[in-house]
Motif scaffolding. Structure first.
Motif, PDB file in Angstrom:
ATOM      1  N   ILE A 402       0.897  -1.269  -0.132  1.00 22.38           N
ATOM      2  CA  ILE A 402       0.038  -0.135  -0.244  1.00 22.38           C
ATOM      3  C   ILE A 402       0.919   1.019   0.040  1.00 22.38           C
ATOM      4  O   ILE A 402       0.648   2.208  -0.846  1.00 22.38           O
ATOM      5  N   ALA A 403       1.674   1.328   0.886  1.00 21.33           N
ATOM      6  CA  ALA A 403       2.744   2.467   0.795  1.00 21.33           C
ATOM      7  C   ALA A 403       3.504   2.518  -0.267  1.00 21.33           C
ATOM      8  O   ALA A 403       3.650   3.680  -0.948  1.00 21.33           O
ATOM      9  N   ASN A 404       4.140   1.491  -1.199  1.00 21.96           N
ATOM     10  CA  ASN A 404       4.508   1.647  -2.513  1.00 21.96           C
ATOM     11  C   ASN A 404       3.500   1.949  -3.339  1.00 21.96           C
ATOM     12  O   ASN A 404       4.026   2.946  -4.318  1.00 21.96           O
ATOM     13  N   ASP A 405       2.424   1.729  -3.424  1.00 16.78           N
ATOM     14  CA  ASP A 405       1.305   2.381  -4.305  1.00 16.78           C
ATOM     15  C   ASP A 405       1.508   3.704  -4.348  1.00 16.78           C
ATOM     16  O   ASP A 405       1.587   4.418  -5.577  1.00 16.78           O
ATOM     17  N   PHE A 406       1.686   4.363  -3.150  1.00 17.87           N
ATOM     18  CA  PHE A 406       1.752   5.828  -3.034  1.00 17.87           C
ATOM     19  C   PHE A 406       2.985   6.301  -3.707  1.00 17.87           C
ATOM     20  O   PHE A 406       3.055   7.321  -4.436  1.00 17.87           O
ATOM     21  N   VAL A 407       4.049   5.528  -3.166  1.00 24.39           N
ATOM     22  CA  VAL A 407       5.539   6.088  -3.763  1.00 24.39           C
ATOM     23  C   VAL A 407       5.472   6.208  -5.244  1.00 24.39           C
ATOM     24  O   VAL A 407       6.070   7.105  -5.741  1.00 24.39           O
ATOM     25  N   LYS A 408       5.023   5.325  -5.676  1.00 25.96           N
ATOM     26  CA  LYS A 408       4.899   4.838  -7.293  1.00 25.96           C
ATOM     27  C   LYS A 408       3.924   6.180  -7.949  1.00 25.96           C
ATOM     28  O   LYS A 408       4.708   6.766  -8.929  1.00 25.96           O
ATOM     29  N   VAL A 409       3.000   6.339  -7.350  1.00 25.66           N
ATOM     30  CA  VAL A 409       2.093   7.600  -7.914  1.00 25.66           C
ATOM     31  C   VAL A 409       2.869   8.684  -7.770  1.00 25.66           C
ATOM     32  O   VAL A 409       2.968   9.579  -8.705  1.00 25.66           O
ATOM     33  N   PHE A 410       3.477   8.967  -6.644  1.00 24.05           N
ATOM     34  CA  PHE A 410       4.376  10.352  -6.308  1.00 24.05           C
ATOM     35  C   PHE A 410       5.386  10.523  -7.337  1.00 24.05           C
ATOM     36  O   PHE A 410       5.727  11.442  -7.963  1.00 24.05           O
ATOM     37  N   ASN A 411       6.053   9.344  -7.399  1.00 22.76           N
ATOM     38  CA  ASN A 411       7.221   9.216  -8.469  1.00 22.76           C
ATOM     39  C   ASN A 411       7.001   9.552  -9.863  1.00 22.76           C
ATOM     40  O   ASN A 411       7.758   9.992 -10.642  1.00 22.76           O
ATOM     41  N   SER A 412       5.633   9.320 -10.191  1.00 25.45           N
ATOM     42  CA  SER A 412       5.343   9.445 -11.680  1.00 25.45           C
ATOM     43  C   SER A 412       4.840  10.814 -11.695  1.00 25.45           C
ATOM     44  O   SER A 412       4.463  11.173 -12.845  1.00 25.45           O
ATOM     45  N   GLY A 413       5.170  11.685 -10.899  1.00 24.51           N
ATOM     46  CA  GLY A 413       5.049  13.169 -11.320  1.00 24.51           C
ATOM     47  C   GLY A 413       3.538  13.628 -10.522  1.00 24.51           C
ATOM     48  O   GLY A 413       3.468  14.929 -10.926  1.00 24.51           O
TER      49      GLY A 413
ATOM     50  N   GLY B  94       7.960 -12.600  -1.583  1.00 29.32           N
ATOM     51  CA  GLY B  94       8.943 -11.522  -1.646  1.00 29.32           C
ATOM     52  C   GLY B  94       8.791 -10.197  -1.031  1.00 29.32           C
ATOM     53  O   GLY B  94       9.686  -9.518  -1.069  1.00 29.32           O
ATOM     54  N   VAL B  95       7.668  -9.712  -0.611  1.00 32.83           N
ATOM     55  CA  VAL B  95       7.678  -8.687   0.109  1.00 32.83           C
ATOM     56  C   VAL B  95       8.083  -8.495   1.449  1.00 32.83           C
ATOM     57  O   VAL B  95       7.829  -9.371   2.336  1.00 32.83           O
ATOM     58  N   VAL B  96       8.949  -7.696   1.726  1.00 36.08           N
ATOM     59  CA  VAL B  96       9.390  -7.505   3.112  1.00 36.08           C
ATOM     60  C   VAL B  96       8.287  -6.833   3.961  1.00 36.08           C
ATOM     61  O   VAL B  96       7.795  -5.717   3.553  1.00 36.08           O
ATOM     62  N   PRO B  97       7.986  -7.428   5.172  1.00 31.76           N
ATOM     63  CA  PRO B  97       6.995  -6.697   6.145  1.00 31.76           C
ATOM     64  C   PRO B  97       7.391  -5.238   6.391  1.00 31.76           C
ATOM     65  O   PRO B  97       8.634  -5.110   6.600  1.00 31.76           O
ATOM     66  N   MET B  98       6.484  -4.314   6.506  1.00 32.13           N
ATOM     67  CA  MET B  98       6.834  -3.002   6.796  1.00 32.13           C
ATOM     68  C   MET B  98       6.395  -2.681   8.255  1.00 32.13           C
ATOM     69  O   MET B  98       5.336  -2.917   8.668  1.00 32.13           O
ATOM     70  N   GLU B  99       7.486  -2.410   9.144  1.00 26.07           N
ATOM     71  CA  GLU B  99       6.987  -2.195  10.683  1.00 26.07           C
ATOM     72  C   GLU B  99       6.721  -0.654  10.954  1.00 26.07           C
ATOM     73  O   GLU B  99       6.074  -0.357  11.716  1.00 26.07           O
ATOM     74  N   SER B 100       7.426   0.176  10.054  1.00 30.84           N
ATOM     75  CA  SER B 100       7.346   1.456  10.443  1.00 30.84           C
ATOM     76  C   SER B 100       7.663   2.259   9.108  1.00 30.84           C
ATOM     77  O   SER B 100       8.531   1.895   8.176  1.00 30.84           O
ATOM     78  N   VAL B 101       7.004   3.487   9.095  1.00 30.38           N
ATOM     79  CA  VAL B 101       7.254   4.075   7.825  1.00 30.38           C
ATOM     80  C   VAL B 101       8.556   5.077   7.920  1.00 30.38           C
ATOM     81  O   VAL B 101       9.059   5.531   6.761  1.00 30.38           O
ATOM     82  N   LEU B 102       9.140   5.209   8.982  1.00 27.15           N
ATOM     83  CA  LEU B 102      10.315   5.641   9.240  1.00 27.15           C
ATOM     84  C   LEU B 102      11.405   4.878   9.064  1.00 27.15           C
ATOM     85  O   LEU B 102      12.788   5.010   9.590  1.00 27.15           O
ATOM     86  N   GLU B 103      11.197   3.637   8.444  1.00 30.39           N
ATOM     87  CA  GLU B 103      12.407   2.610   8.482  1.00 30.39           C
ATOM     88  C   GLU B 103      13.797   3.095   7.503  1.00 30.39           C
ATOM     89  O   GLU B 103      14.819   2.311   8.053  1.00 30.39           O
ATOM     90  N   ASP B 104      13.684   3.971   6.743  1.00 30.13           N
ATOM     91  CA  ASP B 104      14.815   4.558   6.052  1.00 30.13           C
ATOM     92  C   ASP B 104      15.458   5.689   6.841  1.00 30.13           C
ATOM     93  O   ASP B 104      16.397   6.218   6.225  1.00 30.13           O
ATOM     94  N   ARG B 105      15.061   5.884   7.987  1.00 26.98           N
ATOM     95  CA  ARG B 105      15.856   6.890   8.714  1.00 26.98           C
ATOM     96  C   ARG B 105      16.459   6.274  10.006  1.00 26.98           C
ATOM     97  O   ARG B 105      16.024   5.264  10.391  1.00 26.98           O
TER      98      ARG B 105
END
Lengths: 527, 156
Positions: A402-413, B94-105
């Motif tokens: 779900i989070a990736n869906d948003f990322v893709k849309v925002f990356n598309s401009g 193949g999807v990695v579970p997401m625990e937090s939206v701040l995982e890249d920080r």
């Protein structure tokens, strides 16, 4: 005076057109007159007047603390407030007086804001109507507006005042009703799955859910740690931006607040939307969406297009699973979070003293309502060793999609997404309570919770009145940490649509019938 | 017996608003301490899925330290499980579970320094029962009795 924006009332205070004491007293007497809305759980009259008096002294010396100095605000009753009872509308915390302030509350007080009281909610913020708390349901001020009453007469409905009132939405319904009825200038809500945006939409307000990590959660009694954010309820976008500017920023007491410098959140005037790209997620044409909301949504898209913005249909393919995913993650985190309420250190404690476990169980039985217990039990089920991978980890994986869906849309401009906030306008209480809390939440959070799972900023902007004369709002969603850009677009939209001001003369009339015998009290207050 | 009423409640659409369901809930509450007990037999659960067994109910109640209270509570769990079951349809290979939206920080950690004065007194004030600087708990080495045996909770 009470209908002014933050900037306007701040200017009025500076110029001495009104004093903080007068303003505070006006709000307090309006709170008394509108008591039947049930917006407030606790009204801190003496404390507020004292704060106003201090503010008055600062103004006299020309030493105002900030733009909010002397301005009355309200805070949802799931934020800790030092010395003020904080209940979460639950028997579990009845009588609980926190020894400290939530960071957001402290920041408002540091600006000189006058805290009028704590607002009503669903128990532990679990709900979408503000109907499921121990202090009873909150009434939507629009139930008593001229706009709604007149439409009602036209359609030959019997205006049965005592049973026909509408819900505010939730769970921050008390804050929404408080701002909408002009009893305060801004209020804090919280937003885990839509709890700020939903009541904002139904009460005709701006409701901002900031980016996760932008505002401190310290002192906000947690529901779902990975999604909770403090929310802001105001009557216009500019006000929300002002409050956001005060609240945003890293807090050493909340490790999940981002350390990057934030702001400023002053909003530039957007004259040209020609460079904007607005995305319309096609999956949000969900079943149950009222034709009226659908029509306003299209109209809004056309508005952006007609002013030169690029409007594109986009896809967020996992949308239909979002509410299910939210349900699993929410109950799992609730099960874990609610473990802290055991009767030992704070809050309710039962009389059973056979054993520690028996005391815990009896305390929790007495303290939690059916909704909270239901979520705790479901969450425990999803977290069982044999279910953990199938439900909890599975939901975490879907969350990433779900989070990736948003990322893709925002990356598309796409700069900003435009969606409905709620399926329809506010419904009468009697209609709302026909279904159980889980069913209602699954339906009412449909457009709002995916944003929480992705941590994005989103804002409800009131657009127009429905054929019933009730507010309909739309949701704008932005990229993470682009709250300022999001609000800039929201402000442009707000100026284009010119949402009508609530006409509460009828409310005031009902107030008089409701509280004629209480007149003495409000007279003595005006002193 | 409770299985039958639960089915009735399910048929009524789990609506707590209907008088029938309310009456049943009331009846259920009376016997709630035992509804998961042995006298109800090895319940298969209320649906063909059959996930909510008596053992499961007991297990969850002991883990969560809250009780279902009545048949509606069990029906609510069943509905929640069925709702969650929809997730199975999503392909997450193949999807990695997401625990937090701040995982890249980087997560901020405070230095391990005392920054605030002792707040023992303030914290103790919120407890219903303290002695000197201690919270008072009942004996801790007794596990919650099985609901089928005795339930001190409902007797209080």
């Amino acid at each position: 005076m009470l209908g002014l924006s933050l900037r306007e009332v701040s200017a009025a205070l500076k110029q001495g057109q009104v004093s903080p004491m007068e303003l505070c007293q006006k709000c307090l007497s309006l709170i008394k007159e509108t008591k039947f809305l049930n917006a407030y759980i606790t009204v801190e009259e003496e404390r507020a007047l004292k704060q106003a008096e201090e503010s008055e002294k600062r103004y006299e010396k020309g030493q105002a603390l900030g733009i909010l100095d002397g301005i009355p605000i309200a805070v949802k009753d799931n934020f800790s407030t030092a010395g003020i009872e904080t209940t979460c509308a639950s028997n579990m915390l009845k009588g609980y007086i926190p020894p400290y302030n939530a960071t957001v509350v402290q920041k408002l007080l540091d600006q000189g804001a006058v805290l009028l009281g704590k607002t009503n909610l669903d128990e532990f913020a679990m709900g979408s109507g503000s109907t499921d708390g121990i202090f009873g349901p909150v009434r939507n001020p629009w139930s008593y507006s001229k706009q709604y009453r007149e439409k009602k007469k036209q359609s030959h409905h019997r205006a049965d005042e005592d049973s026909d009132w509408l819900i505010t939405g939730g769970s921050s319904g008390g804050s929404a009703a408080a701002v909408s009825a002009f009893t305060c200038f801004a209020a804090l809500g919280s937003d885990t799955g839509g709890s700020t945006r939903n009541p904002a939409a139904l009460c005709g307000l701006v409701g901002l859910k900031p980016t996760y990590g932008l505002i401190s959660r310290y002192g906000l009694i947690p529901l779902v740690n990975s999604m909770d954010v403090p929310g802001i309820l105001t009557r216009c976008v500019e006000d929300a931006a002002i409050v956001l500017g005060i609240l945003a920023g890293h807090d050493p007491k909340d490790s999940t607040t981002a350390q990057d410098p934030v702001g400023p959140f002053t909003l530039p005037i957007l004259r040209d939307v020609g460079k904007l790209c607005i995305g319309i997620p096609k999956e949000y044409s969900a079943p149950g969406l009222s034709s009226e909301v659908q029509a306003f949504w299209s109209k809004a898209a056309d508005l952006f297009a007609s002013k030169g913005a690029k409007v594109v249909e986009v896809s967020l393919p996992h949308t239909s699973y979002s509410i299910v995913c939210y349900h699993v993650l929410c109950t799992a985190e609730v099960a874990s979070n609610m473990a802290r309420f055991d009767g030992l250190e704070y809050g309710h404690r039962c009389n059973v003293n056979v054993s520690t476990e028996a005391m815990y169980a009896a305390t929790r039985r007495e303290g939690f309502n059916d909704v909270v217990r239901g979520r705790i039990l479901s969450g425990n089920f999803f977290l069982l060793k044999e279910n953990y991978d199938d439900y909890f980890v599975k939901a975490q994986k879907v969350r990433r999609l779900i989070a990736n869906d948003f990322v893709k849309v925002f990356n598309s401009g796409v700069d900003v997404l435009l969606t409905p906030t709620t399926l329809s306008n506010a419904v009468p209480y009697l209609e709302f309570i026909k279904e159980d809390n889980r069913t209602r939440s699954a339906r009412d959070d449909i457009f709002t919770q995916s944003v929480n799972m992705a941590g994005l900023p989103a804002v409800n902007v009131p657009m127009a009145l429905s054929s019933q004369g009730l507010p309909i709002g739309l949701q704008l969603i932005g990229r993470a940490f682009s709250d300022q850009q999001l609000l800039t677009v929201a402000k442009w939209f707000e100026e284009q649509v010119q949402f009508p001001v609530i006409q509460l003369q009828e409310l005031m009339d009902s107030c008089q019938t409701f509280s004629q015998h209480k007149k003495l009290a409000s007279v003595s207050l005006k002193r | 017996m409770w299985r039958r009423t639960l089915r009735a409640a399910l048929r009524a659409g789990l609506s707590p608003g209907t008088t029938g369901a309310v009456a049943e809930a009331r009846a259920a509450r009376v016997g709630s301490s035992r509804f998961a007990g042995s006298d109800s037999g090895k319940a298969e659960g209320p649906s063909p899925g059959g996930r909510v067994s008596a053992e499961l109910i007991e297990h969850l109640e002991r883990l969560a330290l809250v009780d279902f209270r009545n048949r509606e509570g069990v029906a609510r769990l069943q509905a929640a499980i069925e709702f969650a079951g929809q997730l199975r349809a999503v392909d997450t290979d193949g999807v990695v579970p997401m625990e937090s939206v701040l995982e890249d920080r980087c997560l901020y950690l405070r230095a391990d320094d005392v920054v605030e004065d002792s707040c023992v007194e303030a914290l103790l004030q919120n407890s219903q029962w303290t002695v000197e600087e201690y919270f008072v708990a009942p004996p801790g080495n007794i596990t919650l009795p099985k609901q089928s045996e005795q339930d001190p909770v409902t007797e209080s």
